[in-house]
Design a protein around this motif. Structure first.
Motif, short mmCIF file in Angstrom:
data_model
loop_
_atom_site.label_atom_id
_atom_site.label_comp_id
_atom_site.label_asym_id
_atom_site.label_seq_id
_atom_site.Cartn_x
_atom_site.Cartn_y
_atom_site.Cartn_z
N UNK A 7 -7.79 9.73 -6.05
CA UNK A 7 -7.69 8.41 -6.84
C UNK A 7 -7.30 7.13 -6.07
N UNK A 8 -7.77 6.13 -6.38
CA UNK A 8 -7.20 4.75 -5.82
C UNK A 8 -6.67 4.04 -7.27
N UNK A 9 -5.44 3.77 -7.25
CA UNK A 9 -5.00 2.90 -8.21
C UNK A 9 -4.50 1.53 -7.85
N UNK A 10 -4.40 0.55 -8.58
CA UNK A 10 -4.13 -0.78 -8.31
C UNK A 10 -3.06 -1.34 -9.15
N UNK B 58 3.45 -5.95 -7.11
CA UNK B 58 2.54 -6.17 -8.03
C UNK B 58 1.02 -6.44 -7.07
N UNK B 59 -0.07 -5.93 -7.35
CA UNK B 59 -1.28 -6.05 -7.00
C UNK B 59 -1.55 -4.83 -5.71
N UNK B 60 -0.43 -4.05 -5.53
CA UNK B 60 -0.32 -3.04 -4.54
C UNK B 60 -1.43 -2.04 -4.87
N UNK B 61 -1.61 -1.17 -3.70
CA UNK B 61 -2.87 -0.26 -3.84
C UNK B 61 -2.11 1.28 -3.50
N UNK B 62 -2.62 2.15 -4.58
CA UNK B 62 -1.89 3.64 -4.28
C UNK B 62 -3.04 4.39 -4.02
N UNK B 63 -3.13 5.09 -2.78
CA UNK B 63 -4.16 6.28 -2.72
C UNK B 63 -3.46 7.42 -2.89
N UNK B 64 -4.16 8.36 -3.73
CA UNK B 64 -3.40 9.45 -4.15
C UNK B 64 -4.53 10.59 -4.05
N UNK C 148 0.92 -1.18 -0.17
CA UNK C 148 0.11 -0.18 0.03
C UNK C 148 0.75 1.21 -0.05
N UNK C 149 0.65 2.15 -0.63
CA UNK C 149 1.03 3.69 -0.63
C UNK C 149 0.10 4.65 -0.48
N UNK C 150 0.24 5.51 0.38
CA UNK C 150 -0.56 6.78 0.76
C UNK C 150 0.14 7.99 0.20
N UNK C 151 -0.25 8.96 -0.37
CA UNK C 151 0.27 10.32 -0.95
C UNK C 151 -0.93 11.01 -0.71
#
Length: 196
Positions: free
Chosen positions: A191-194, A132-138, A104-107
């Motif tokens: 935005x949430x990107x996987x 791979x399969x990780x989630x970004x909340x931006x 997971x990554x939060x920005x």
């Protein structure tokens, strides 16, 4: 990242820490993280500020480390939350932050402090941090009209969300919303990107 903005956060770190601590808790952010983040997944908070969200993440089952461009804010975070890990790193490079290492990554409300020309590279770099399969909340604070500085000197860049979406290659967009942040009361784009 914009150097004047970093200097402003560093010189005013104690004041910003107090300001954020006195805001309502960001329940809307935490609801989104709970909805989308991989449980018990290694997590990075890029632009962690005073460390509040790193503490929440660790306390809610997301082992997290925080990075910020401001030495002053990192010092505040380390003093307030000594059992958690914090480091100095600046977008878009994020030197020293390992690739493909996080579930997971939060920005949260950071990239609007970048000159528009750096936003593409910053978003691509955030994707690189994910397994791979990780989630970004931006998210970022939306600036209407032209890019501008506030009275403290912080840069707020104005840009179209299409710029961000285009930079998130190799991901699936799970959320794209224009909302009002309940903590700050400011308009934000989320935005949430996987990562594939």
């Amino acid at each position: 990242m914009d150097s004047k903005t970093i200097e402003t956060y560093t010189s005013g770190a104690a004041g910003y820490t107090t300001e954020w601590a006195n805001q309502p808790a960001p329940g809307d952010l935490y609801a989104r993280l709970t909805q989308y983040f991989r449980p018990r997944g290694t997590t990075v908070d890029v632009g962690c500020g005073s460390g509040r969200d790193v503490a929440w993440l660790n306390d809610h089952g997301y082992p997290a480390v925080g990075y910020d461009a401001s030495e002053g804010l990192i010092a505040q975070a380390a003093a307030e939350y000594p059992r958690y890990a914090f480091g100095l790193a600046t977008l878009p490079e994020l030197t020293g932050v390992p690739n493909a290492s996080f579930d997971n990554a939060l920005c949260e409300t950071v990239i609007m402090h970048l000159p528009v020309a750096q936003i593409d590279a910053a978003c691509r770099r955030l994707v690189e941090l994910l397994k791979p399969g990780g989630v970004l909340y931006l998210s970022w604070r939306v600036t209407a009209g032209d890019s501008a500085r506030d009275s403290a000197g912080r840069l707020y860049s104005a840009f179209d969300p299409v710029l961000v979406i285009g930079a998130l290659e190799g991901t699936t967009i799970a959320l794209d919303e224009d909302a009002v942040n309940r903590s700050s009361g400011k308009r934000v784009q989320r935005i949430v990107a996987i990562r594939a």
